[in-house]
Design a protein around this motif. Sequence first.
Motif, PDB file in Angstrom:
ATOM      1  N   GLN A 237      43.090  48.833  40.991  1.00 32.01           N
ATOM      2  CA  GLN A 237      41.828  49.144  41.200  1.00 32.01           C
ATOM      3  C   GLN A 237      41.152  47.806  41.404  1.00 32.01           C
ATOM      4  O   GLN A 237      40.034  47.861  42.439  1.00 32.01           O
ATOM      5  CB  GLN A 237      41.234  50.084  40.285  1.00 32.01           C
ATOM      6  CG  GLN A 237      39.854  50.176  40.185  1.00 32.01           C
ATOM      7  CD  GLN A 237      39.208  50.730  38.961  1.00 32.01           C
ATOM      8  OE1 GLN A 237      39.385  50.442  37.593  1.00 32.01           O
ATOM      9  NE2 GLN A 237      38.877  52.032  39.157  1.00 32.01           N
ATOM     10  N   LEU A 238      41.495  46.689  40.713  1.00 26.66           N
ATOM     11  CA  LEU A 238      40.735  45.571  40.836  1.00 26.66           C
ATOM     12  C   LEU A 238      41.334  44.343  41.930  1.00 26.66           C
ATOM     13  O   LEU A 238      40.862  43.309  42.208  1.00 26.66           O
ATOM     14  CB  LEU A 238      40.712  44.726  39.462  1.00 26.66           C
ATOM     15  CG  LEU A 238      40.341  45.418  38.444  1.00 26.66           C
ATOM     16  CD1 LEU A 238      40.377  44.876  37.100  1.00 26.66           C
ATOM     17  CD2 LEU A 238      38.634  46.012  38.575  1.00 26.66           C
ATOM     18  N   PHE A 239      42.714  44.923  42.614  1.00 25.43           N
ATOM     19  CA  PHE A 239      43.251  44.015  43.334  1.00 25.43           C
ATOM     20  C   PHE A 239      42.425  43.633  44.526  1.00 25.43           C
ATOM     21  O   PHE A 239      42.407  42.395  45.028  1.00 25.43           O
ATOM     22  CB  PHE A 239      44.496  44.666  44.108  1.00 25.43           C
ATOM     23  CG  PHE A 239      45.521  43.782  44.436  1.00 25.43           C
ATOM     24  CD1 PHE A 239      46.552  43.208  43.716  1.00 25.43           C
ATOM     25  CD2 PHE A 239      45.573  43.147  45.656  1.00 25.43           C
ATOM     26  CE1 PHE A 239      47.546  42.566  44.158  1.00 25.43           C
ATOM     27  CE2 PHE A 239      46.416  42.315  46.097  1.00 25.43           C
ATOM     28  CZ  PHE A 239      47.429  41.889  45.544  1.00 25.43           C
ATOM     29  N   PRO A 240      41.439  44.394  45.039  1.00 26.22           N
ATOM     30  CA  PRO A 240      40.951  44.123  46.322  1.00 26.22           C
ATOM     31  C   PRO A 240      39.838  42.930  45.996  1.00 26.22           C
ATOM     32  O   PRO A 240      39.472  42.230  47.048  1.00 26.22           O
ATOM     33  CB  PRO A 240      40.036  45.223  46.790  1.00 26.22           C
ATOM     34  CG  PRO A 240      41.029  46.461  46.194  1.00 26.22           C
ATOM     35  CD  PRO A 240      41.577  45.785  44.903  1.00 26.22           C
ATOM     36  N   VAL A 241      39.629  42.638  44.865  1.00 25.87           N
ATOM     37  CA  VAL A 241      38.421  41.379  44.569  1.00 25.87           C
ATOM     38  C   VAL A 241      39.303  40.416  43.993  1.00 25.87           C
ATOM     39  O   VAL A 241      38.578  39.442  43.648  1.00 25.87           O
ATOM     40  CB  VAL A 241      37.398  41.956  43.412  1.00 25.87           C
ATOM     41  CG1 VAL A 241      36.693  43.209  43.781  1.00 25.87           C
ATOM     42  CG2 VAL A 241      38.228  42.140  42.224  1.00 25.87           C
TER      43      VAL A 241
END
Length: 718
Positions: A550-554
């Motif tokens: 979920q946090l990989f894109p940031v």
Amino acid sequence: MRPAGQPRTTASPRKIAVWTAVALVGAAGWTLLALSRGEEVSAAWMVAAALGSYAIGYRFYARFIATRVLRVDRTRATPAERLNDGVDFHPTDRRVLLGHHFAAIAGAGPLVGPVLAAQMGYLPGTIWIIVGVVFAGAVQDMVVLFFSTRRDGRSLGQMAREEIGVFGGAAALLAAFAIMIILLGVLALIIVNALAQSPWGTFSIGMTIPIALLMGFYLRVLRPGRVTEVSLIGVALLVLALVAGRWVADSSWADAFTLEPKTLVIWLVAYGFIASVLPVWTLLAPRDYLSTFMKIGTIGLLAVGVLVTLPNLRMDAVTRFAGRGDGPVFAGSLFPFVFITIACGALSGFHALISSGTTPKMVQKETQIRMIGYGSMLMESFVAVMALVAASIIDPGLYFAMNAPAGVIGDTVQSASQAVAHFGYSISPDQLAAAARAVEEHTLLSRTGGAPTLAVGVADIFSQVFGGAGMKAFWYHFAIMFEALFILTALDAGTRVGRFMLQDMLGNLYKPLRRVSWKPGLVLCSAAVVALWGYFLWVGVHEPLGGINQLFPVFGIANQLLAAVALTVCTTLLVKSGRVKWAWITGVPLAWDAVVTLTASWQKVFSGDPKVGFFTQRAVYQDAIDAGKVLPPAKTMDDMHTVVTNSTVDGVLSAVLALLIVVVIADAARVCVRHLRNPSATRLSEAPYVKSAIVAPAGLVASKEEKAELAAAERSGP
């Protein structure tokens, strides 16, 4: 001004001739890379441009900063000497510490980012990696290390709180710790993906732990100071572990080292906790030092392989996707997203956490800061250059087939071939199938993330130099394991640094916690850090769209926002410590990083392109849910709801982190203006001067004067 006590040196005609030749080699490399139009260029010129630029940058620019700007003092005792407790503070041989620092900062970024950025062509990435590291990344690492060393090894967030103020400092502490947890979770996920179902990699990497423990005991107890001896022993055992890993993978023991992702999560969490609480000399420093031999050795052999085979750069210098922003690997235009995608090879906020974490508590002499801070970053940048070379020498059609997601190219070699043709490149289904067979993989389609692409490039070069085409599969799997080792060394040091950061934060509320070696605080804060990133990792392994996924894109933006915090702290300290005329050294990189990263944050939050903007993506998936449709990558309606949640979280988090960084920069500007108006009111938190009793060289090789000083120290005895 020279470092205290260091004699003035003058350049001889021979030295002038050597450095002129180095500059000409670098200039020739840049000229051929920049002026080529349509024709293929040898990858050797990229290596020449990099090495020439690094040599000039280290010899002249880094030396200027160390001597004239920072004014490093060889007579001043470092925290490792003054506060030596054998746990976190420990004077460490410069060669071992160089290995530890390099291994700790060189995680996934220099391997993966340049591979992904090759979508835009080899030239933009090359320029940013080399120019960025010389004037921004290596400068940040060295300056942060210097100021943290002058402040008893304080963490980046705590330095921000003490030097900028409570408001801006609190924002920096919060942002730095939150970003650190995201970075550690992402690094751990990459390790899990690399080692899952890989007995060779699991065995070989697991064996580095007992080897490191042996090295630590040998250097601390059995033969103190015998770095050469322990290095030879460690390298021999490491090579044996690598060879034995292949044997284990082909033996009846393979099942014992073939681990499921969830099992690897448990082992990683346990290792992270143990590595962060043990004395630094027992496991962390020797293991990272050991890993450096493999990292530098492999990258060095790769560079030699390029010079021997002289492969051409088959990727375009600048591709059609650079201006259009609709690339299949990642969406977004060249500016700002190449500078976000390529992080650790040019400028990385994560490095500032290491430079204000473990390393300042271990450095023997201030004069070593140039080699360790600036030099290590140049080494990492060269890793990034070689990763870009590996991605650029393979067939562009294969590159896009490997890095485009299945939703874009399909899951067959026929559909992938057609999709690649639509991108403007060509590769036949038979060629795609043959490429997979050559490395003994079922398929190479949609092997996203960069690591497999790098492994294919490495295997292509190594197989030409060592062993022929029949060894291509061996070198491919060796490269995959090599990348996992690269990343694991950043995870253990990062966890320890996360513990320092949490202790600094909580120490503002409860003073004993600020003592980083206080056992109750040490254990509790280490457990809290591994529990945080371990939770996100556990959920991410069990849910393909949840947890750390979920946090990989940031990840990229968060890392570069952290670099903005580090450069802000450095610039503020240069101003407050009477070095205002040199503030441009970190101020210019800060301005560039802030513009790039805040622009990227703005686009990720507000862009109308659903491939770029988080909230637009949320709206598209919500509309599809309302219409009863399922869009990729979701496979079920539950996945659709998860994508909506993830897009919302990522959009909000991007906005919050960007706002925190703006607060930090604005508050720092206020502090700088106040200092310039009334310098006498400024208070620095620098530790008082204490004379050093340690005698140690500044670089890897001792100068004539340093050898004489070492000999005199040995004669005088302890």
